[in-house]
Design a protein around this motif. Structure first.
Motif, PDB file in Angstrom:
ATOM      1  N   TYR A   1       1.448   2.775  -5.501  1.00  0.00           N
ATOM      2  CA  TYR A   1       1.315   1.396  -5.072  1.00  0.00           C
ATOM      3  C   TYR A   1       0.804   0.262  -5.804  1.00  0.00           C
ATOM      4  O   TYR A   1       0.961  -0.866  -5.584  1.00  0.00           O
ATOM      5  CB  TYR A   1       0.312   1.554  -3.716  1.00  0.00           C
ATOM      6  CG  TYR A   1      -1.450   1.401  -4.312  1.00  0.00           C
ATOM      7  CD1 TYR A   1      -1.770   2.805  -4.793  1.00  0.00           C
ATOM      8  CD2 TYR A   1      -2.397   0.076  -3.929  1.00  0.00           C
ATOM      9  CE1 TYR A   1      -2.963   2.583  -5.188  1.00  0.00           C
ATOM     10  CE2 TYR A   1      -3.434   0.435  -4.451  1.00  0.00           C
ATOM     11  CZ  TYR A   1      -4.076   1.486  -5.140  1.00  0.00           C
ATOM     12  OH  TYR A   1      -5.118   1.678  -5.382  1.00  0.00           O
TER      13      TYR A   1
ATOM     14  N   ARG B   1       0.014   6.062  -0.981  1.00  0.00           N
ATOM     15  CA  ARG B   1       0.020   5.173  -2.128  1.00  0.00           C
ATOM     16  C   ARG B   1       0.521   5.920  -3.283  1.00  0.00           C
ATOM     17  O   ARG B   1       0.486   5.456  -4.380  1.00  0.00           O
ATOM     18  CB  ARG B   1      -1.593   4.797  -2.304  1.00  0.00           C
ATOM     19  CG  ARG B   1      -1.955   3.723  -1.209  1.00  0.00           C
ATOM     20  CD  ARG B   1      -3.611   3.492  -1.589  1.00  0.00           C
ATOM     21  NE  ARG B   1      -4.056   2.497  -0.780  1.00  0.00           N
ATOM     22  CZ  ARG B   1      -5.258   1.540  -1.076  1.00  0.00           C
ATOM     23  NH1 ARG B   1      -6.134   2.008  -1.721  1.00  0.00           N
ATOM     24  NH2 ARG B   1      -5.417   0.811  -0.060  1.00  0.00           N
TER      25      ARG B   1
ATOM     26  N   ASN C   1       0.642  -1.224   0.046  1.00  0.00           N
ATOM     27  CA  ASN C   1      -0.076  -0.173  -0.157  1.00  0.00           C
ATOM     28  C   ASN C   1       0.918   1.279  -0.103  1.00  0.00           C
ATOM     29  O   ASN C   1       0.292   2.394   0.248  1.00  0.00           O
ATOM     30  CB  ASN C   1      -0.786  -0.050   1.290  1.00  0.00           C
ATOM     31  CG  ASN C   1      -1.903  -0.992   1.015  1.00  0.00           C
ATOM     32  OD1 ASN C   1      -2.658  -1.163   0.014  1.00  0.00           O
ATOM     33  ND2 ASN C   1      -2.379  -2.098   2.028  1.00  0.00           N
TER      34      ASN C   1
END
Length: 124
Positions: free
Chosen positions: A53, A102, A31
């Protein structure tokens, strides 16, 4: 505390290729946006490439655009930097880093965890 370990550095001739790997110790990696940075002797650390991410968004430093490719394998908690057509000016210590977000970022200060670096030397 996430640990990052780079590998794949070494000596390569001008025009050659090298693939760097970055192994993360935790699933936090999945993440997290990731970046590759480098630091040459006597110079400041600079960003090379960054990826979000999911791997869908990538951004490159202009001087490596078209030669380097950043990628990631979230199932393996690994990131990569494929470097082609290497030039002597690419010689540096290369670092991977991840951030608690992210989304991509080009500033080193935006990253929260760093690896120890791996040396890439391009001979002319």
């Amino acid at each position: 505390q996430v640990q990052l370990v780079e590998s794949g550095g070494g000596l390569v001739q001008t025009g050659g290729s090298r693939k760097l790997s970055c192994a993360a110790s935790e699933d936090t990696f999945r993440n997290s946006a990731m970046g590759w940075f480098r630091q040459a002797p006597g110079k400041e650390r600079e960003y090379v490439a960054t990826i979000d991410y999911s791997g869908e968004t990538t951004v490159y430093k202009e001087s490596v655009q078209g030669r380097f490719t950043i990628s990631r394998d979230n199932a393996q908690n690994r990131g990569y930097l494929q470097m082609n057509n290497l030039k002597p000016e690419d010689t540096a210590i290369y670092y991977c880093a991840i951030r608690r977000s992210r989304w991509v970022a080009m500033l080193a200060a935006a990253y929260d965890y760093w690896g120890q670096g791996t040396q890439v030397t391009v001979s002319s």
